[in-house]
Design a protein around this motif. Structure first.
Motif, PDB file in Angstrom:
ATOM      1  N   LEU A 189       0.822  -1.213   0.000  1.00 59.20           N
ATOM      2  CA  LEU A 189       0.000   0.000   0.000  1.00 59.20           C
ATOM      3  C   LEU A 189       0.856   1.262   0.000  1.00 59.20           C
ATOM      4  O   LEU A 189       0.492   2.299  -0.538  1.00 59.20           O
ATOM      5  CB  LEU A 189      -0.917  -0.026   1.221  1.00 59.20           C
ATOM      6  CG  LEU A 189      -2.062  -1.064   1.140  1.00 59.20           C
ATOM      7  CD1 LEU A 189      -2.894  -1.005   2.411  1.00 59.20           C
ATOM      8  CD2 LEU A 189      -2.922  -0.808  -0.072  1.00 59.20           C
ATOM      9  N   SER A 218      -1.969  -0.294   8.023  1.00 60.71           N
ATOM     10  CA  SER A 218      -2.446  -1.594   7.541  1.00 60.71           C
ATOM     11  C   SER A 218      -1.901  -2.710   8.413  1.00 60.71           C
ATOM     12  O   SER A 218      -0.790  -2.608   8.936  1.00 60.71           O
ATOM     13  CB  SER A 218      -2.000  -1.807   6.084  1.00 60.71           C
ATOM     14  OG  SER A 218      -2.277  -3.119   5.663  1.00 60.71           O
ATOM     15  N   SER A 230      -9.559  -6.242   4.546  1.00 62.36           N
ATOM     16  CA  SER A 230      -8.483  -7.252   4.543  1.00 62.36           C
ATOM     17  C   SER A 230      -9.033  -8.626   4.211  1.00 62.36           C
ATOM     18  O   SER A 230      -8.734  -9.615   4.880  1.00 62.36           O
ATOM     19  CB  SER A 230      -7.765  -7.273   5.902  1.00 62.36           C
ATOM     20  OG  SER A 230      -7.202  -6.027   6.208  1.00 62.36           O
ATOM     21  N   ASN A 273     -12.320   0.662  -2.797  1.00 62.93           N
ATOM     22  CA  ASN A 273     -11.014   0.185  -2.331  1.00 62.93           C
ATOM     23  C   ASN A 273     -10.871  -1.321  -2.543  1.00 62.93           C
ATOM     24  O   ASN A 273     -10.448  -2.062  -1.653  1.00 62.93           O
ATOM     25  CB  ASN A 273     -10.799   0.537  -0.858  1.00 62.93           C
ATOM     26  CG  ASN A 273      -9.331   0.810  -0.553  1.00 62.93           C
ATOM     27  OD1 ASN A 273      -8.498   0.841  -1.457  1.00 62.93           O
ATOM     28  ND2 ASN A 273      -9.034   1.014   0.716  1.00 62.93           N
ATOM     29  N   TRP A 298      -9.250  -4.310   0.226  1.00 67.54           N
ATOM     30  CA  TRP A 298      -8.228  -3.752   1.101  1.00 67.54           C
ATOM     31  C   TRP A 298      -8.821  -3.189   2.386  1.00 67.54           C
ATOM     32  O   TRP A 298      -8.182  -3.221   3.435  1.00 67.54           O
ATOM     33  CB  TRP A 298      -7.460  -2.644   0.386  1.00 67.54           C
ATOM     34  CG  TRP A 298      -6.723  -3.092  -0.835  1.00 67.54           C
ATOM     35  CD1 TRP A 298      -6.965  -2.727  -2.115  1.00 67.54           C
ATOM     36  CD2 TRP A 298      -5.624  -3.999  -0.876  1.00 67.54           C
ATOM     37  NE1 TRP A 298      -6.091  -3.344  -2.981  1.00 67.54           N
ATOM     38  CE2 TRP A 298      -5.248  -4.139  -2.231  1.00 67.54           C
ATOM     39  CE3 TRP A 298      -4.928  -4.713   0.100  1.00 67.54           C
ATOM     40  CZ2 TRP A 298      -4.212  -4.948  -2.638  1.00 67.54           C
ATOM     41  CZ3 TRP A 298      -3.888  -5.518  -0.306  1.00 67.54           C
ATOM     42  CH2 TRP A 298      -3.530  -5.635  -1.654  1.00 67.54           C
TER      43      TRP A 298
END
Length: 928
Positions: free
Chosen positions: A8, A91, A141, A112, A138
């Protein structure tokens, strides 16, 4: 083809580098294009900035899909991305992510998410996901994967998920959270050790455990398995076991009434598995219903495992077993087993059975390390064990006639020529019940030393000397009666056999046979007359005893009796010898025919040995004793029957003669007449030995019997032949003893001088052995080595279980079937002839047959039998039928007659972890 490898934090930087890579000769073109599109770009940027703050993504990435493909047309926006590192969200991703798609990768920054199409894959750490459609979320997750339906309605590219060593073949879809490592999977198949798990819905947890709804377990790897265990609820605990609720056993999709309220299936590496061992069950007519081998397996640690099991019979019998294996890498390995069985039939039985029996086995093997080495191989038990406890899975055990054990420690003293060893040895005859225990057995030795090795004179230069000391204590349950000792004078030397039990141990120790021995060999080798090798030697021998025999004539019973005298005494003897040997080679060449050359190697040897006469009573080794009232006397050895024997009787000046010959032929190879293999050697006589001796000091029977032996093979060593015989050159005559029986006696005259030919055959033997099959399979030793090498090349680690399985494959055809060989036949023929000096003859001959035949690709018959040709009776036999059922194997074994009459039928899963899952019916020899 495009592969994107990013994190990312790297998304913006990689985009900047791509824009800055434009070549200088294209700057003019881009400037013109910029003025044309500037109004549209400005408007697009204004309309998307509110959304950009919401997604925390750089404005240049929020480009309409139509214009996004032409990224080279936005050079002015690239500078705005330089501070992108400050706006990348935090993240949970800790390692590099790699993903790929063959068709296209679409990024939706509004949600996303990233969409991967056609032969896509995603890797993160030890996790990998393959599918034709993968969605990366994202924000949450998460991964979502599924196949794609084509125009015909067929689903292609179903997900394939791998997490560490766990592999999941998915038929529908899956969701995976790479932050929590949890997953929900629809219609999945996964392999757990040797088994296959399948469920409609599976939930995977972070520790690798999985929960299955409406699942099944099987070891059959076909799409439609031949069998499976079906349950509404299944749980697989990684590294431990598979647990199920109530389950049923299915065959070919058909449910059976077989099942249990719950099930436990090991899912642990063999070296770490602990758990309950489920029993086998059945019924015998005499001992009733039984449960066998119920207990627990203890994986104590990485070095030792143990197994405790028990047997119980409904009519009063029970058994207990303890088994253990241990291993310390680079040091040692071994195993220890104890089996105790007790059974007593009801008093109302017409033929009651009452026995207590046991067996102990122990093996210990050290690694080659250091100067000390301890090893053990123990196989002991009560003589009735193999006659009463039948193992239908190991037919060979029940025809074992002798048990041998040895425990040894050896030590080499570094920097010195000395070494020592201590051992305990045990031998036991199952047939006669005789037990012999050598405890202790101690040895100290010095390697050969050459004190004159720097002298040029060859006989002294090669002179060497050694020393060896032995101490032995032998305990046996065959007790020798002290009196009387002379069978010809009305006595008997037959010993009596007593039970080898703790109650008799005092008597056994009292009658122990022990002593010590020193040996000093001195020898030298040298060349004589260019072609001969001479060897001279002197051997000094001294024996220590703590007892000796004293003989006396008993006038009342008119016989010779003996008593034992206690006290230290020794016997010192020596011998000397000289021998010469040479080698003679002969070649016979042929100009015509297939045989090209015959080569013969002859090795003659002549020697002379001298031994003094030690019968003089001044030595104290012999005693001259009156044997009857008339005053006749006889010489008796005062150490006869002792562990090292006594002094040799009489002087010996012997000429020894021996001849060894090997004959080979070189023949032409019709299949290849140009290469180095145009000829090949075949043995005609692999070995031919003749030896005898002539004692010049003897007053009679100076020529010793001639011993002859030969060995050869035929048909590319498929058939081996061994022959041996002993020829007595002296004539015989007949006489009648006191009981009126006619017997033979040797006379001091050669047989050819009395019209009796070359002499009398005292013993002869003929052995024929062959193994025939169309595939030229190896002998048992070669097969054992090949299986061991294959197992180790595949990364396996040898242990007690593996070695026992390999030995079972090699030695027991009823438990292993080689389906690739259509047939195999092994046979052996043994003929033995013996004629004693009294004229009594004994002849034995037997034929052994074993083999297997494939009736079809899946059916095979194996057998093991023999015929005693002398008594015209069939020896212990076994017939087996095997059927390959893909994931199962059926074995039917039948012993039709004899004391081990029995049969058993097993339909067994091939997987090693489900060996107790079988349909079995056994009937043993007790059921007669």
């Amino acid at each position: 083809m495009r592969a994107i490898k990013l994190t990312l934090r790297e998304i913006s930087l990689k985009f900047i580098k791509a824009q800055a890579a434009v070549q200088g000769n294209r700057l003019l073109f881009f400037s013109i294009l910029l003025f044309i599109l500037l109004p549209q770009l400005a408007e697009a940027q204004r309309s998307g900035r509110a959304q950009e703050r919401k997604l925390t993504a750089p404005d240049t990435l929020q480009v309409p899909p139509v214009i996004q493909n032409d990224t080279l047309a936005i050079p002015s926006d690239t500078l705005a991305l330089q501070d992108s590192a400050k706006i990348v969200p935090s993240s949970p991703i800790l390692s590099e992510i790699t993903y790929f798609a063959e068709d296209s990768i679409v990024t939706d920054f509004e949600t996303n998410k990233v969409y991967l199409y056609n032969k896509a894959w995603f890797e993160y750490g030890k996790m990998r996901l393959d599918a034709d459609r993968i969605v990366i979320d994202w924000k949450n997750s998460e991964l979502y994967a599924t196949g794609v339906t084509d125009s015909t309605g067929t689903i292609l590219g179903n997900p394939f998920f791998k997490d560490g060593d766990a592999v999941y073949e998915i038929r529908k879809e899956m969701r995976y959270n790479f932050k929590t490592q949890k997953a929900i999977i629809k219609d999945v198949v996964t392999e757990q050790q040797d088994g296959i798990l399948r469920g409609e819905t599976i939930k995977k947890t972070a520790d690798g455990s999985i929960y299955l709804d409406h699942g099944y377990y099987t070891t059959c790897k076909l799409t439609e398995p031949h069998w499976h265990i079906s349950s509404n609820k299944l749980k697989s605990i990684e590294g431990k076991q598979v647990v199920s609720g109530p389950f049923n056993l299915y065959f070919n999709g058909i449910p059976t009434p077989l099942g249990l309220p719950f099930g436990l299936i090991p899912n642990t590496p063999e070296e770490k598995a602990s758990g309950i061992i489920f029993p086998s069950y059945g019924r015998e007519q005499v001992r009733g219903l039984f449960l066998r081998d119920f207990g627990y397996y203890f994986a104590i640690n990485d070095y030792i495992h143990a197994r405790l099991t028990g047997d119980i019979y409904s009519k009063g019998g029970w058994g207990a077993k303890a088994q253990s294996v241990y291993k310390k890498r680079y040091r040692y390995s071994g195993g220890f087993n104890v089996d105790f069985q007790k059974f007593k039939s009801p008093e109302t039985e017409l033929n009651p059975v009452d026995y207590n029996t046991f067996r102990v086995t122990w093996n210990h093997t050290p690694e080659s390390r250091g100067t000390g080495r301890f090893s053990a191989s123990v196989n002991a038990g009560s003589t009735s064990y193999f006659n009463t406890v039948v193992n239908p899975n190991n037919f060979q055990n029940n025809i074992t006639s002798d048990l041998q054990s040895s425990v040894t420690y050896t030590k080499q003293f570094s920097g010195t020529p000395f070494s020592m060893s201590a051992s305990a040895q045990h031998s036991q005859s199952v047939t006669t019940g005789e037990v012999r225990l050598r405890l202790p057995n101690f040895n100290v030795s010095m390697n050969r030393q050459s004190p004159f090795k720097n002298i040029n004179f060859e006989p002294l230069k090669t002179l060497n000397i050694a020393w060896n000391f032995d101490f032995q204590n032998s305990i046996t349950n065959r007790i020798q009666s002290p009196t009387p000792i002379d069978p010809e004078l009305g006595g008997t030397t037959a010993p009596s056999l007593i039970d080898f039990t703790p109650a008799n141990f005092a008597l056994l120790l009292k009658n122990a046979n022990n002593g010590a021995q020193h040996r000093i060999p001195i020898s030298s080798n040298f060349t004589l007359f260019k072609y001969f090798t001479g060897t001279g030697s002197v051997n000094i021998n001294e024996v220590w005893y703590f007892q000796k025999l004293k003989f006396f004539y008993n006038p009342v019973s008119e016989r010779v009796d003996q008593v034992v005298e206690n006290g230290f005494n020794r016997i010192t003897t020596y011998t000397s010898s000289f021998s010469m040997t040479t080698n003679v080679y002969g070649f016979f060449n042929f100009k015509k025919g297939k045989i090209q050359t015959i080569r013969q190697h002859i090795q003659p040897s002549f020697g002379f040995s001298y031994t003094p006469d030690f019968t003089n009573e001044s030595f104290g080794y012999f005693q001259n004793v009156q044997t009857n009232a008339e005053g006749a006397t006889r010489l008796y050895n005062r150490h006869q029957g002792f562990i090292y024997g006594g002094a040799p009787q009489g002087e010996s000046r012997s000429l020894t003669m021996s001849l060894r010959s090997v004959i080979e032929a070189k023949i032409k190879n019709n299949q290849d007449s140009t290469s180095e293999e145009s000829t090949k050697k075949i043995p005609l006589i692999e070995n031919l030995d003749l030896n005898t001796s002539y004692n010049f000091a003897a007053d009679s029977f100076q020529l010793q019997p001639v011993r002859i032996s030969a060995r050869t093979s035929f048909f590319d060593r498929k058939l081996s032949v061994n022959v041996s015989t002993t020829l007595d050159p002296y004539a015989t005559t007949t006489f009648t003893n006191n009981s009126g029986a006619t017997l033979e006696r040797r006379i001091n005259s050669f047989a050819w001088n009395n019209g009796q030919g070359l002499g009398t055959l005292r013993n002869a033997s003929l052995n024929l052995n062959a193994s025939i099959n169309p595939s030229n399979a190896q002998n048992p030793g070669e097969l054992r080595d090949e299986l061991t090498n294959q197992f180790m090349q595949q990364g396996g680690v040898m242990n007690e279980f593996v070695e026992s399985q390999i030995n079972q494959i090699v030695t027991d055809p009823s438990q292993y079937i080689d389906w690739n060989i259509p047939w195999n036949l092994t046979f052996g023929y043994n003929l033995n002839y013996n004629k004693q000096s009294t004229g009594t003859t004994n002849i034995t001959q037997a034929l052994q047959l074993s083999g297997d035949v494939s009736l079809s690709e899946k059916w095979k018959i194996n057998f093991n039998t023999g015929i005693d040709l002398q008594t015209q009776a069939i020896t212990q036999s076994m017939i087996g039928i095997a059927r390959d059922l893909h994931c199962w194997q059926m074995n039917v074994n039948w012993v039709p007659f004899g004391r081990f009459t029995s049969y058993n039928i097993d339909i067994r899963v091939k997987s090693s972890i489900l060996q107790d899952l079988k349909v079995s019916r056994r009937r043993s020899f007790f059921d007669r």
